[in-house]
Write an enzyme that holds these catalytic residues in place. Sequence first.
Site, short mmCIF file in Angstrom:
data_model
loop_
_atom_site.label_atom_id
_atom_site.label_comp_id
_atom_site.label_asym_id
_atom_site.label_seq_id
_atom_site.Cartn_x
_atom_site.Cartn_y
_atom_site.Cartn_z
N GLY A 161 -7.47 10.80 7.49
CA GLY A 161 -6.51 11.45 8.36
C GLY A 161 -5.28 10.59 8.52
O GLY A 161 -5.19 9.49 7.99
N GLN B 24 -11.26 -0.82 2.03
CA GLN B 24 -12.39 -0.64 2.96
C GLN B 24 -13.35 0.45 2.50
O GLN B 24 -14.50 0.48 2.92
CB GLN B 24 -11.89 -0.34 4.38
CG GLN B 24 -11.31 1.06 4.61
CD GLN B 24 -9.86 1.21 4.20
OE1 GLN B 24 -9.24 0.25 3.77
NE2 GLN B 24 -9.30 2.42 4.33
N SER C 3 0.52 0.10 9.76
CA SER C 3 1.10 -1.26 9.88
C SER C 3 1.96 -1.62 8.66
O SER C 3 2.62 -2.66 8.67
CB SER C 3 -0.01 -2.29 10.06
OG SER C 3 -0.87 -2.30 8.93
N GLU D 279 -6.72 0.85 -0.04
CA GLU D 279 -7.83 1.42 0.73
C GLU D 279 -9.16 0.71 0.38
O GLU D 279 -10.20 1.35 0.17
CB GLU D 279 -7.96 2.93 0.51
CG GLU D 279 -6.69 3.72 0.80
CD GLU D 279 -6.28 3.77 2.27
OE1 GLU D 279 -7.03 3.23 3.14
OE2 GLU D 279 -5.20 4.31 2.55
N1 LIG Z 1 3.51 3.57 15.22
C1 LIG Z 1 4.02 3.15 14.05
N2 LIG Z 1 4.23 1.83 13.84
C2 LIG Z 1 4.74 1.42 12.66
N3 LIG Z 1 5.07 2.24 11.63
C3 LIG Z 1 4.85 3.56 11.78
C4 LIG Z 1 4.32 4.07 13.00
N4 LIG Z 1 4.23 5.43 12.85
C5 LIG Z 1 4.66 5.72 11.61
N5 LIG Z 1 5.04 4.60 10.96
C6 LIG Z 1 5.51 4.58 9.58
O1 LIG Z 1 4.48 4.10 8.75
C7 LIG Z 1 5.05 3.29 7.74
C8 LIG Z 1 3.99 2.39 7.14
O2 LIG Z 1 3.17 3.19 6.32
P1 LIG Z 1 2.08 2.58 5.36
O3 LIG Z 1 2.64 1.51 4.50
O4 LIG Z 1 1.44 3.76 4.67
O5 LIG Z 1 1.07 1.92 6.41
P2 LIG Z 1 -0.50 1.63 6.28
O6 LIG Z 1 -0.82 1.61 4.82
O7 LIG Z 1 -0.69 0.29 6.93
O8 LIG Z 1 -1.19 2.73 7.01
C9 LIG Z 1 6.19 2.58 8.46
O9 LIG Z 1 7.19 2.12 7.58
C10 LIG Z 1 6.71 3.67 9.36
O10 LIG Z 1 7.71 4.44 8.70
C1 LIG Z 2 -9.59 3.70 11.43
C2 LIG Z 2 -10.24 4.53 10.37
C3 LIG Z 2 -9.48 5.10 9.37
N1 LIG Z 2 -10.07 5.85 8.43
C4 LIG Z 2 -9.26 6.47 7.36
C5 LIG Z 2 -8.03 7.18 7.82
C6 LIG Z 2 -7.11 7.06 6.63
O1 LIG Z 2 -7.39 8.13 5.73
C7 LIG Z 2 -7.50 5.71 6.02
C8 LIG Z 2 -6.60 4.58 6.40
O2 LIG Z 2 -5.35 4.74 5.80
P1 LIG Z 2 -4.09 3.76 6.08
O3 LIG Z 2 -3.47 3.65 4.72
O4 LIG Z 2 -4.59 2.45 6.60
O5 LIG Z 2 -3.21 4.47 7.06
O6 LIG Z 2 -8.79 5.42 6.53
C9 LIG Z 2 -11.44 6.03 8.41
O7 LIG Z 2 -11.99 6.69 7.52
N2 LIG Z 2 -12.19 5.48 9.41
C10 LIG Z 2 -11.65 4.72 10.38
O8 LIG Z 2 -12.40 4.22 11.26
#
Ligand SMILES: Nc1ncnc2c1ncn2[C@@H]1O[C@H](COP(=O)(O)OP(=O)(O)O)[C@@H](O)[C@H]1O
Ligand SMILES: Cc1cn([C@H]2C[C@H](O)[C@@H](COP(=O)(O)O)O2)c(=O)[nH]c1=O
Length: 188
Positions: free
Chosen positions: A172, A95, A24, A93
């Site tokens: 992951g 959580q 997100s 992170e």
């Molecule tokens: N389904 C998706 N929806 C939105 N962004 C996505 C999606 N798949 C990949 N992305 C990428 O993920 C980026 C966001 O990464 P990040 O800031 O690490 O998100 P988070 O920390 O919330 O997991 C977006 O800018 C985009 O390039």
């Molecule tokens: C939903 C969910 C996620 N995780 C792990 C997977 C990733 O390593 C992180 C989340 O990273 P992001 O920056 O938000 O993309 O959390 C997990 O361990 N358990 C879960 O249920």
Amino acid sequence: MFIEPSLAGGRRGWIEVICGSMFSGKTEELIRRLKRARIANLKVEIFKPVIDTRYDIQHIVSHDESRINSTPLENSQQILLLAQDVDVVGIDEAQFFDGELPQVCDQLALRGIRVIVAGLDMDYLGKPFGQMPFLLAKADYITKLHAICVKCGNIANYSYRKSADKHTVLLGETDLYEPRCRHCYYEE
Ligand SMILES: Nc1ncnc2c1ncn2[C@@H]1O[C@H](COP(=O)(O)OP(=O)(O)O)[C@@H](O)[C@H]1O
Ligand SMILES: Cc1cn([C@H]2C[C@H](O)[C@@H](COP(=O)(O)O)O2)c(=O)[nH]c1=O
Ligand SMILES: [Zn+2]
């Protein structure tokens, strides 16, 4: 877009929480705010839980590969020791941190520090994740971000797990997870 509250005058110190599903943009938004704080010549310290080794041991790295250096920590109490004489603390992170994190953030904010916390609000089961609900309750400012549902293109709130692994913590990225909207998440 989040605009920083004025830093001029008054008593400082507050908690910002950035939450949402995987992909997100939480990490990107955290990095954006921290870089802006540095541009404003504020002293910034950045932390993440040591178990988050997904992209890098030391750096916080977004899915789009923006990155910022951080200190990996075993527990949240260490933040109180390491965040001496700082203006801004960033935590990614959240959580994965232990149960002390909400009161650690409270103490930092009382010291006058701007605390910016990013984390998953829900786990793969759609349940509140770790300390995130408590941090959301204590936050002065909340930003909920949304990914794009890979099934239908709508706004996604959920992190769907593609594997049968039942452990709450399972690191992951696209190999194991996909963001889904409410309807596509519950249809499966
Ligand atoms: N389904 C998706 N929806 C939105 N962004 C996505 C999606 N798949 C990949 N992305 C990428 O993920 C980026 C966001 O990464 P990040 O800031 O690490 O998100 P988070 O920390 O919330 O997991 C977006 O800018 C985009 O390039
Ligand atoms: C939903 C969910 C996620 N995780 C792990 C997977 C990733 O390593 C992180 C989340 O990273 P992001 O920056 O938000 O993309 O959390 C997990 O361990 N358990 C879960 O249920
Ligand atoms: Zn959908």
